[in-house]
Design a protein around this motif. Structure first.
Motif, PDB file in Angstrom:
ATOM      1  N   UNK A 181       0.883  -1.281  -0.007  1.00  0.00           N
ATOM      2  CA  UNK A 181      -0.067   0.035   0.007  1.00  0.00           C
ATOM      3  C   UNK A 181       0.843   1.313   0.027  1.00  0.00           C
ATOM      4  N   UNK A 182       0.218   2.376  -0.615  1.00  0.00           N
ATOM      5  CA  UNK A 182       0.941   3.350  -0.552  1.00  0.00           C
ATOM      6  C   UNK A 182       0.590   4.593   0.350  1.00  0.00           C
ATOM      7  N   UNK A 183       0.949   4.193   1.637  1.00  0.00           N
ATOM      8  CA  UNK A 183       0.466   4.991   2.837  1.00  0.00           C
ATOM      9  C   UNK A 183       1.542   5.994   3.400  1.00  0.00           C
ATOM     10  N   UNK A 184       2.848   5.919   2.531  1.00  0.00           N
ATOM     11  CA  UNK A 184       3.551   6.737   2.988  1.00  0.00           C
ATOM     12  C   UNK A 184       4.876   5.970   3.237  1.00  0.00           C
ATOM     13  N   UNK A 185       5.867   6.337   2.661  1.00  0.00           N
ATOM     14  CA  UNK A 185       7.219   5.684   2.965  1.00  0.00           C
ATOM     15  C   UNK A 185       7.870   5.593   4.120  1.00  0.00           C
TER      16      UNK A 185
ATOM     17  N   UNK B 180      10.864   0.282   5.404  1.00  0.00           N
ATOM     18  CA  UNK B 180      10.516  -0.410   4.091  1.00  0.00           C
ATOM     19  C   UNK B 180      10.748   0.380   2.947  1.00  0.00           C
TER      20      UNK B 180
ATOM     21  N   UNK C 256      10.073   2.059  -0.867  1.00  0.00           N
ATOM     22  CA  UNK C 256       9.037   2.820  -1.491  1.00  0.00           C
ATOM     23  C   UNK C 256       8.178   1.848  -2.118  1.00  0.00           C
ATOM     24  N   UNK C 257       6.714   2.128  -2.022  1.00  0.00           N
ATOM     25  CA  UNK C 257       5.752   1.161  -2.821  1.00  0.00           C
ATOM     26  C   UNK C 257       5.293   2.120  -3.829  1.00  0.00           C
ATOM     27  N   UNK C 258       5.090   1.426  -5.047  1.00  0.00           N
ATOM     28  CA  UNK C 258       4.623   2.032  -6.199  1.00  0.00           C
ATOM     29  C   UNK C 258       3.413   1.352  -6.884  1.00  0.00           C
ATOM     30  N   UNK C 259       2.350   1.915  -6.994  1.00  0.00           N
ATOM     31  CA  UNK C 259       1.290   1.268  -7.555  1.00  0.00           C
ATOM     32  C   UNK C 259       1.166   1.542  -9.258  1.00  0.00           C
TER      33      UNK C 259
END
Lengths: 357, 259
Positions: free
Chosen positions: A199-203, A207, A209-212
């Motif tokens: 989920x993109x809830x703020x890096x 962890x 970074x998350x990318x959608x």
């Protein structure tokens, strides 16, 4: 003590959304489903549970709002009717490509084009065969009562999150507008924890970074992503098929029908049985994954299937694939918002299957 | 003196921004995107809001912004970024949400999403890179292409009689009550880079204060698309583009700036 209410299908679905702990509804009005957002607005969802209800400027925008919020792990949904769902197809393809859970409700009306506001089932192809560009599938649930309009909201989210895949409730103008008794469940609290793996809830420092995204310019990698998607759909076909059988045990002939058509076929089964014709009904509850195996099993012993739809013949293709030539499989449908009667359905069975060559 | 002798801590007036990843930028040399990407990340770093920032990546050259910005990001379909950002911000009102979009994305296919996000006064930041051309698809006419400018789809120059006028989307949205801060900046000179960064910082501060939408246009060059060297592209931009798209604040604190 269970709470019972008399509600319209659309209202029941909206109440279910609140009670299922949905975080946001982004939509745009269109008949015959406008009651969904009207109900949510009237219920002051922000005050009741903290649920966001927002009217977007278009269906294009509302599905992209869903896409954005779904990436954050929230429970988000939209609803529309046929021409609006066509506008959403771009966004739905992106959501499927990015593997995001969400719920899209289609309360189908007659088409093509602007069509009519009366019930239809002519969005079957669009719902079950992709609809937007690329190889993908939605999880498609077809309610045939107001109770199922209610129950399938939670079920859709459970399946959507289980597979990280968009789910669709494929209803129609009849189920959306009819009033019936509905049993209301307890309020589920809105969740505050989100799977940090995607989920993109703020890096955060702990962890990466998350990318959608659904973009991948390397074709070899893109092919792998597609293979992963197809494996997911295969798993759904193996484990998530839902259907109902009515008097199929001793049946010579089987109606295959979903949604409002299934209700009409149920009456036709009763009339046929009174006349001494052994007819049963197989009602697909999941349209994707489709109940191919039970139909294939029945096809080994029954004398024929009649797919009854409010369309020119769409689900019949899946029925024929399941039957695979073992016995007769024909289609009966009315189009453009006209709903068939039980008598017409029975007449079609007698002509096309019992008396047919 | 050898180059390696010059690259020493004490000689550095500038270092790579912490929140930019080590990935090699995919932008052409001379393009303003690299600088603009960096400025956004500098602001996020200086404000200490990495864990609270969600970016929306566009289509076009900047689609891979998520390869360079070390924050959580989502890609959006062409033009839809303001809707995607709206969807995020409404369920995470305490997060900093920004879109980063080009002119074809924001001012053509995404006009409706842009107008309505601005009109709702979404508490987000829109960063709009205007280089007057479709860069990634190979240099076609954009809605912002100047009159007479040549592109692959107006090879004899943009004829406003048949192709319409270059659109001043920033001035348009400044008329909407939902916009709080609207400005036009550039990143062609050190002075302009500093001004652009100040504007981006103000936009993020506005989000913190729940003031509504901040819109930062950054006029940029596309030397590859314009078929000019990086230096000449910047010169051409200063001489031609800035005349039609004048730099400076258009709306500050919700009030139009009188000129």
């Amino acid at each position: 003590m269970k709470e019972l209410r008399l509600m319209k299908g659309n209202e029941a679905l909206a109440e279910a959304a609140i009670r299922a702990g949905v975080d946001a509804f982004y939509g745009y009005p269109i008949t015959p489903q406008s009651e969904i957002m009207e109900y949510l607005m009237a219920q002051k969802t922000q005050e009741r549970t903290g649920m966001v209800t927002l009217q977007a400027e278009s269906e294009v925008s509302s599905i992209n709002m869903v896409y954005g919020a779904a990436g954050t792990g929230k429970k988000v949904m939209t609803s529309s009717s046929s021409p609006g769902i066509s506008l959403m197809q771009e966004g739905i393809s992106y959501i499927a490509g990015a593997e995001l859970p969400c719920l899209i409700v289609d309360v189908v009306r007659g088409g093509p084009g602007l069509g009519t506001i009366q019930p239809s089932q002519a969005d079957y192809f669009q719902a079950t065969k992709g609809g937007g560009h690329g190889d993908y599938h939605l999880i498609v649930l077809a309610p045939s009562s107001v109770q199922e309009m209610y129950d399938f909201v939670k079920l859709s989210f459970d399946l959507a999150f289980k597979y990280r895949n968009p789910a669709m409730i494929l209803s129609d103008g009849l189920i959306g507008q009819v009033m019936e008794k509905v049993e209301i469940s307890e309020q589920i609290p809105r969740t505050t924890s989100f799977d940090p793996s995607w989920t993109i809830t703020g890096k955060t420092p702990d962890r990466e970074r998350n990318i959608i995204t659904s973009l991948e310019l390397d074709s070899a990698v893109m092919e792998k992503r597609n293979e992963k998607l197809q494996a997911k759909y295969q798993k759904m076909q193996e484990t998530e098929v839902r259907y109902e059988e009515v008097q199929c045990e001793d049946a010579d002939y089987i109606f295959v029908a979903y949604g409002s058509s299934a209700r009409i076929c149920l009456k036709a089964v009763q009339i046929a049985r009174q006349k001494g014709i052994k007819v049963g009904l197989l009602r697909p509850i999941t349209l994707f994954p489709f109940p191919t195996k039970p139909i294939a099993e029945l096809s080994k012993r029954v004398k024929g299937f009649l797919a009854v739809e409010l369309s020119a013949g769409q689900m019949i293709e899946d029925v024929k694939l399941a039957v695979n030539g073992r016995t007769k499989a024909e289609h009966f449908g009315r189009m453009g918002g006209v709903v068939h009667t039980p008598g017409e359905v029975l007449e079609a069975l007698e002509q096309k299957i019992i008396g047919g060559k | 003196m050898d180059v390696q002798d010059i690259i020493k801590e004490e000689n550095l007036v500038y270092t790579k921004t912490k929140l930019m990843t080590d990935n090699v930028l995919s932008y052409c040399p001379g393009c303003g995107h690299g600088t603009a990407n960096r400025l956004v990340m500098e602001v996020v770093d200086e404000m200490g809001i990495q864990a609270d920032t969600i970016g929306v990546s566009p289509v076009g050259c900047a689609v891979f912004a998520y390869d360079f910005m070390n924050i959580d990001m989502t890609e959006a379909a062409h033009g839809r970024a303001p809707a995607v950002a709206t969807g995020i911000k409404r369920v995470w009102p305490d997060k900093y949400v920004f879109t980063y979009q080009g002119d074809g994305d924001l001012a053509a296919i995404g006009t409706a999403e842009t107008m309505h996000a601005c009109n709702r006064g979404e508490n987000i930041t829109i960063i709009f890179i205007n280089n007057g051309i479709y860069g990634m698809t190979g240099g076609q006419m954009a809605p912002t292409t100047l009159e007479g400018a040549k592109t692959t789809t107006c090879p004899y120059g943009r004829d406003v009689k048949t192709m319409g006028y270059p659109i001043k989307i920033t001035e348009l949205i400044s008329q909407l009550p939902g916009t709080y801060f609207v400005t036009r900046q550039a990143v062609d000179t050190p002075a302009n880079v500093r001004r652009a960064k100040k504007a981006i910082r103000m936009a993020f501060e506005n989000q913190k204060l729940d003031k509504g939408l901040s819109f930062i246009e950054i006029v940029s060059s596309c030397n590859s698309g314009w078929k000019l060297s990086p230096v000449k592209a910047n010169q051409w931009m200063a001489e031609n583009t800035f005349k039609y798209y004048p730099l400076g604040d258009i709306k500050v604190n919700g009030e139009l700036v009188s000129k």
